[in-house]
Design a protein around this motif. Structure first.
Motif, PDB file in Angstrom:
ATOM      1  N   ARG A  64       0.876  -0.843   0.004  1.00  0.00           N
ATOM      2  CA  ARG A  64      -0.290   0.165   0.292  1.00  0.00           C
ATOM      3  C   ARG A  64       0.857   0.954  -0.084  1.00  0.00           C
ATOM      4  O   ARG A  64       1.938   1.496   0.781  1.00  0.00           O
ATOM      5  CB  ARG A  64      -0.410  -0.607   0.859  1.00  0.00           C
ATOM      6  N   THR A  65       0.164   1.625  -0.537  1.00  0.00           N
ATOM      7  CA  THR A  65       1.200   3.360  -0.930  1.00  0.00           C
ATOM      8  C   THR A  65      -0.366   4.759  -0.797  1.00  0.00           C
ATOM      9  O   THR A  65      -1.136   4.901  -1.033  1.00  0.00           O
ATOM     10  CB  THR A  65       1.091   4.194  -2.428  1.00  0.00           C
ATOM     11  N   GLU A  66       0.293   5.658   0.535  1.00  0.00           N
ATOM     12  CA  GLU A  66      -0.784   6.293   0.433  1.00  0.00           C
ATOM     13  C   GLU A  66       0.074   7.689   0.884  1.00  0.00           C
ATOM     14  O   GLU A  66       1.674   7.872   1.579  1.00  0.00           O
ATOM     15  CB  GLU A  66      -1.884   6.285   1.511  1.00  0.00           C
ATOM     16  N   GLY A  67      -0.086   8.864   0.837  1.00  0.00           N
ATOM     17  CA  GLY A  67       0.349  10.580   1.170  1.00  0.00           C
ATOM     18  C   GLY A  67      -0.335  11.274   0.801  1.00  0.00           C
ATOM     19  O   GLY A  67      -1.271  11.308   0.486  1.00  0.00           O
ATOM     20  N   ALA A  68       0.322  12.655   1.152  1.00  0.00           N
ATOM     21  CA  ALA A  68       0.231  13.671   0.212  1.00  0.00           C
ATOM     22  C   ALA A  68       1.110  14.116  -0.409  1.00  0.00           C
ATOM     23  O   ALA A  68       2.120  14.119  -0.150  1.00  0.00           O
ATOM     24  CB  ALA A  68      -0.388  14.735   1.532  1.00  0.00           C
ATOM     25  N   GLU A  69       1.009  15.019  -1.210  1.00  0.00           N
ATOM     26  CA  GLU A  69       1.597  15.884  -2.632  1.00  0.00           C
ATOM     27  C   GLU A  69       1.413  17.389  -3.294  1.00  0.00           C
ATOM     28  O   GLU A  69      -0.357  17.546  -2.800  1.00  0.00           O
ATOM     29  CB  GLU A  69       2.159  14.708  -3.855  1.00  0.00           C
ATOM     30  N   LEU A  70       2.177  17.915  -2.142  1.00  0.00           N
ATOM     31  CA  LEU A  70       2.094  19.700  -2.880  1.00  0.00           C
ATOM     32  C   LEU A  70       2.714  20.398  -3.574  1.00  0.00           C
ATOM     33  O   LEU A  70       4.584  20.462  -3.687  1.00  0.00           O
ATOM     34  CB  LEU A  70       1.288  20.216  -1.819  1.00  0.00           C
ATOM     35  N   ASP A  71       1.958  20.497  -4.752  1.00  0.00           N
ATOM     36  CA  ASP A  71       3.098  21.013  -6.363  1.00  0.00           C
ATOM     37  C   ASP A  71       2.805  23.299  -6.236  1.00  0.00           C
ATOM     38  O   ASP A  71       1.942  23.499  -5.938  1.00  0.00           O
ATOM     39  CB  ASP A  71       3.672  20.807  -7.452  1.00  0.00           C
ATOM     40  N   TYR A  72       4.075  24.041  -5.849  1.00  0.00           N
ATOM     41  CA  TYR A  72       3.212  25.068  -5.753  1.00  0.00           C
ATOM     42  C   TYR A  72       4.405  26.141  -6.499  1.00  0.00           C
ATOM     43  O   TYR A  72       5.786  25.814  -6.831  1.00  0.00           O
ATOM     44  CB  TYR A  72       3.322  25.708  -4.588  1.00  0.00           C
ATOM     45  N   ALA A  73       3.719  27.136  -7.235  1.00  0.00           N
ATOM     46  CA  ALA A  73       4.866  28.542  -7.908  1.00  0.00           C
ATOM     47  C   ALA A  73       3.992  29.529  -7.455  1.00  0.00           C
ATOM     48  O   ALA A  73       2.711  29.874  -7.498  1.00  0.00           O
ATOM     49  CB  ALA A  73       4.690  28.485  -8.896  1.00  0.00           C
ATOM     50  N   PHE A  74       4.961  30.786  -7.241  1.00  0.00           N
ATOM     51  CA  PHE A  74       4.611  32.216  -6.861  1.00  0.00           C
ATOM     52  C   PHE A  74       5.859  32.741  -7.268  1.00  0.00           C
ATOM     53  O   PHE A  74       6.740  32.799  -7.191  1.00  0.00           O
ATOM     54  CB  PHE A  74       4.577  31.788  -5.153  1.00  0.00           C
ATOM     55  N   GLN A  75       5.260  33.645  -8.534  1.00  0.00           N
ATOM     56  CA  GLN A  75       5.435  34.924  -8.965  1.00  0.00           C
ATOM     57  C   GLN A  75       5.494  36.440  -8.153  1.00  0.00           C
ATOM     58  O   GLN A  75       4.935  37.163  -7.513  1.00  0.00           O
ATOM     59  CB  GLN A  75       4.951  35.042  -9.911  1.00  0.00           C
ATOM     60  N   ALA A  76       6.406  36.258  -6.758  1.00  0.00           N
ATOM     61  CA  ALA A  76       6.587  37.145  -5.648  1.00  0.00           C
ATOM     62  C   ALA A  76       6.665  38.853  -6.605  1.00  0.00           C
ATOM     63  O   ALA A  76       5.553  39.598  -6.517  1.00  0.00           O
ATOM     64  CB  ALA A  76       7.547  36.669  -4.490  1.00  0.00           C
ATOM     65  N   THR A  77       7.555  39.189  -7.572  1.00  0.00           N
ATOM     66  CA  THR A  77       7.092  40.515  -7.958  1.00  0.00           C
ATOM     67  C   THR A  77       7.915  39.761  -9.936  1.00  0.00           C
ATOM     68  O   THR A  77       8.347  38.867 -10.190  1.00  0.00           O
ATOM     69  CB  THR A  77       8.375  40.857  -7.435  1.00  0.00           C
ATOM     70  N   PRO A  78       7.788  41.086 -10.534  1.00  0.00           N
ATOM     71  CA  PRO A  78       7.975  40.765 -11.959  1.00  0.00           C
ATOM     72  C   PRO A  78       9.803  39.836 -11.626  1.00  0.00           C
ATOM     73  O   PRO A  78       9.713  39.451 -12.904  1.00  0.00           O
ATOM     74  CB  PRO A  78       7.972  41.819 -12.549  1.00  0.00           C
ATOM     75  N   GLN A  79      10.401  39.800 -11.510  1.00  0.00           N
ATOM     76  CA  GLN A  79      12.027  39.251 -11.227  1.00  0.00           C
ATOM     77  C   GLN A  79      11.762  38.229 -10.468  1.00  0.00           C
ATOM     78  O   GLN A  79      12.738  37.140 -10.637  1.00  0.00           O
ATOM     79  CB  GLN A  79      12.689  40.600 -10.392  1.00  0.00           C
ATOM     80  N   LEU A  80      11.014  38.151  -9.333  1.00  0.00           N
ATOM     81  CA  LEU A  80      11.126  36.628  -8.741  1.00  0.00           C
ATOM     82  C   LEU A  80      10.277  35.842  -8.551  1.00  0.00           C
ATOM     83  O   LEU A  80       8.973  36.080  -7.845  1.00  0.00           O
ATOM     84  CB  LEU A  80      11.633  37.017  -6.817  1.00  0.00           C
TER      85      LEU A  80
END
Length: 732
Positions: A571-587
């Motif tokens: 059995r395999t079970e769990g949680a996954e989170l993917d994220y991306a954040f354009q904090a500023t035009p440069q970052l």
């Protein structure tokens, strides 16, 4: 006293979650972001048609092809640091490699078994995992589809899919030249490509690569550098569009390479004899071998495919016809000791593999009450292999030679539909019916009539089997708002029957393995916020596997070998989170976190097993409980039109076990790797120069540990120590 695992986990987890935490106050601040701060929309083909990543009811991680090139990640095995749910088993020979998704994969050298994770490149399913080790060219993106994907992708998808999509050909003529040099092993890589419109109806592109690397391991026998490679390849693409309703795409590729990876770098000795005769110092960061038999592997990859996309009104008919060939030759010094005439174990082997596939599918128009994709898939693959072993024991030389083949045929009908009940509610239903046929032939001759260390006597057998399997996916999807969608799905996975066909095959291996089946449940949320500056995708999953096909250790006269068995249920079970954040035009901040609890539920111990079978509740191989990845990209535009680009990433994983029998010597402790780069670019003039630093913390680690008669051996990764490189690119 050992520190708490939670204390060890905290730094990596905190780093990965930091971008989400630091954005919370923005909910009350800047709600009117400028257009240039929005994240670039990501399109995927996870449902066999192009759609927004934020709208497909599938857990998908996407890795950008340009980013991979800039980070010196040149093949599928190198992306595991960026995708926490993905793991890879390396080997001296490509045919022994494996991919794992959510802790599930197939470890086997047998040509008579399917891998659990499918590799699909431009719509073509690769039948054997070793085919996926080639260097990639012109990659637009790699989509990692997590969990069973057998409904639409078919073969080898009981745990997941790596879907590689190449770049399209531009209308305007465009070319590039790229050269990179990296230290600690003298690595050089050169790429060149050009493409564009040839006539009003024809476009074409061609790309090439050359690469060589001396390696980061020293052979004390002759003082040569090993664990390196030499590779070259070419890929061509033609696209013919005689009218608006028809597009024909032809792709051809050829690549060959040689690697000098040893069969194992000794970490510790299993016998006093080995410890007393090995010239180097054994430790968990040893990078020395003692081989008097030249150890290397040669691989040749080649393929042709033709894809026809024909618009029939609002419908699209797609046909993909493909052939792929793969040749692998390996030479391995298995004993690890040089200059001892009374003790040697040397192997040579070859693989010749050809596959043919045909897929035809029909896609309905989108935006209708009922949307669907349906089709038929045909596959034929044949492996012809030979293996020879020379054993010198107490001055006596023995030889054995084996030849074996396996043929895999698969036929399937499939379809998946989406019923748009309202603007915000959708029902998903799909099914696939598969018929699999497997047959093999095997014979081995040995100069010894009795079993010796690592050598069985002469033997011959053959067999065939077939089975029908059914897989599918059912679920519901709801748009809570324009920027938030959720789904709940159930998937049924299926992997066909198998045979354990290998050099040491004997009577216990002649029984066909039953098909492996799985039942998967997934809940997902996909969100976009702050005027498309933030995306965060969460998936909760649980998958139960029955008749799990796995390798378990056995002994031949005291030497370990592996047996492919139906290991019972896991059995395999769990949680996954993917994220991306354009904090500023440069970052831009991005990353992923995965918690994967992959465990053996009910192990079915094979008869006369050499190793202990009390492993219920123990972790599956290559399945760390925690993996994280965090990345920051920052650009500084200068007044003279130049750009300074800064990037850094950090990946961390908890302890991992590499052997199903839970050997204490095959555990790798928790570790993290930090990489960074700085670049100067003038995109108006089309050039970029970058300095790249890898493993800045100088952390030695093992992506693979295995036991042998003489030692505990580890695979030495490219970034086993800190190194730096320079990249030069010119576009024209």
């Amino acid at each position: 006293m050992n520190p708490s695992p939670y204390r060890r986990l905290f730094p990596a987890t905190a780093l990965s979650l930091f971008p989400l935490v630091c954005t919370t106050p923005l909910a009350h601040a800047d709600e009117s972001a400028q257009p240039d701060t929005a994240l670039k929309a990501v399109t995927v083909t996870a449902t066999r048609r192009e759609a927004s990543l934020q709208k497909v009811p599938v857990a998908v991680s996407v890795v950008d092809g340009e980013q991979l090139e800039r980070e010196n990640r040149n093949n599928i095995s190198s992306i595991v640091q960026e995708v926490p749910t993905l793991n890879y088993r390396p080997a001296a020979s490509a045919k022994d490699s494996s991919l794992f998704v959510r802790g599930v994969g197939t470890i086997s050298t047998s040509p008579g078994v399917e891998p659990s994770v499918a590799t699909v490149i431009d719509g073509v399913v690769y039948g054997r995992p070793g085919q996926a080790t080639l260097d990639l060219l012109d990659v637009e993106r790699i989509e990692v589809l997590r969990g069973p994907q057998g409904t639409l992708f078919g073969r080898n998808a009981s745990a997941g899919v790596l879907n590689v999509v190449s770049r399209d050909i531009s209308d305007e003529t465009h070319g590039y030249a790229e050269y990179s040099h990296y230290g600690k092993g003298n690595e050089n890589r050169t790429r060149f490509g050009i493409g564009g419109k040839l006539t009003d109806t024809l476009k074409g592109s061609i790309s090439t690569l050359w690469g060589d690397y001396d390696g980061n391991v020293t052979n004390d026998y002759n003082h040569h550098r090993v664990n390196g490679y030499n590779t070259k390849g070419v890929r061509g693409k033609l696209q013919f569009t005689p009218n608006d309703d028809l597009k024909v795409t032809l792709i051809g590729d050829y690549a060959d390479g040689t690697n000098t990876a040893p069969s194992g770098v000794a970490e510790s000795a299993s016998t006093a004899y080995f410890a007393n005769n090995f010239p180097g110092r054994l430790s968990d960061h040893n990078r020395r071998v003692d081989n008097d038999f030249k150890t290397y592997a040669e691989d040749t990859h080649k393929g042709l495919s033709a894809q026809v996309d024909w618009s029939l009104g609002a419908y699209t008919l797609t046909s993909i016809t493909a052939w792929r060939g793969w040749d692998n030759h390996q030479y391995q010094d298995q004993d690890g000791l040089a200059g001892l005439p009374d003790d040697a174990l040397h192997d040579t082997g070859r693989v010749n593999y050809d596959q043919y596939s045909q897929e035809v599918r029909l896609a309905s128009p989108t935006g209708q009450l009922l949307e669907y994709v349906t089709g038929v898939y045909l596959f034929h693959g044949q492996s012809k292999e030979a293996y020879s072993r020379q054993l010198v024991d107490l001055g006596t030389t023995n030889n054995a030679h084996g030849q074996f083949s396996a043929t895999n045929d698969s036929y399937a009908l499939f379809g998946e539909s989406t019923l748009n009940l309202t603007d915000t509610w959708r029902l998903i239903a799909g099914a696939r019916a598969t018929h699999d046929e497997v047959e093999y032939d095997h014979w081995r001759t040995s100069s010894s009539p009795t079993t010796l260390r690592s050598m069985r006597p002469s033997y011959a057998s053959s067999g065939d089997t077939s089975d029908n399997g059914y897989s599918g996916r059912f679920g519901v999807q709801h748009d809570f708002s324009e920027d938030l969608t959720g789904y709940v799905t159930y998937s049924r996975g299926y992997k066909g029957p198998a045979y354990n066909v290998y050099f040491q095959m004997y009577s216990a291996d002649t029984q066909a393995l039953d098909p492996e089946t799985s039942n998967a449940y997934e809940i997902g949320l996909k969100s976009t916020a702050f005027n498309k500056r933030l995306t965060a995708n969460l998936a909760l999953f649980r998958t139960d596997y029955d008749n799990y096909q796995a390798n378990f250790y056995d002994l031949v006269a005291g030497s370990p070998v592996t047996r492919l068995i139906n290991a019972g249920s896991v059995r395999t079970e769990g949680a996954e989170l993917d994220y991306a954040f354009q904090a500023t035009p440069q970052l831009k901040l991005s990353g992923a976190v995965a918690y994967t609890h992959a465990r053996i539920v009910d192990f079915q111990c094979p008869a006369a097993a050499a190793a202990g079978c009390d492993i219920n509740g123990k972790p599956l191989p290559f399945a760390p409980d925690w993996k994280t990845y965090a990345r920051a990209d920052y650009s500084i535009p200068l007044s003279n039109g130049l750009d300074v680009e800064l990037a850094a990433d950090y990946n961390w994983q908890s302890e991992v076990q590499y052997s199903l029998d839970q050997n204490v010597n095959t555990r790798q402790g928790a570790y993290g790797i930090w990489n960074a780069s700085v670049a100067l670019a003038d995109y108006n003039r089309g050039w970029r120069v970058a300095l790249v630093g890898k493993n800045l913390g100088n952390r030695s680690y093992a992506p693979m540990l295995a036991t042998s008669s003489n030692a505990v051996n580890r695979t030495v990764p490219r970034d086993d120590e800190r190194y730096f490189g320079v990249q030069l690119r010119k576009d024209f």
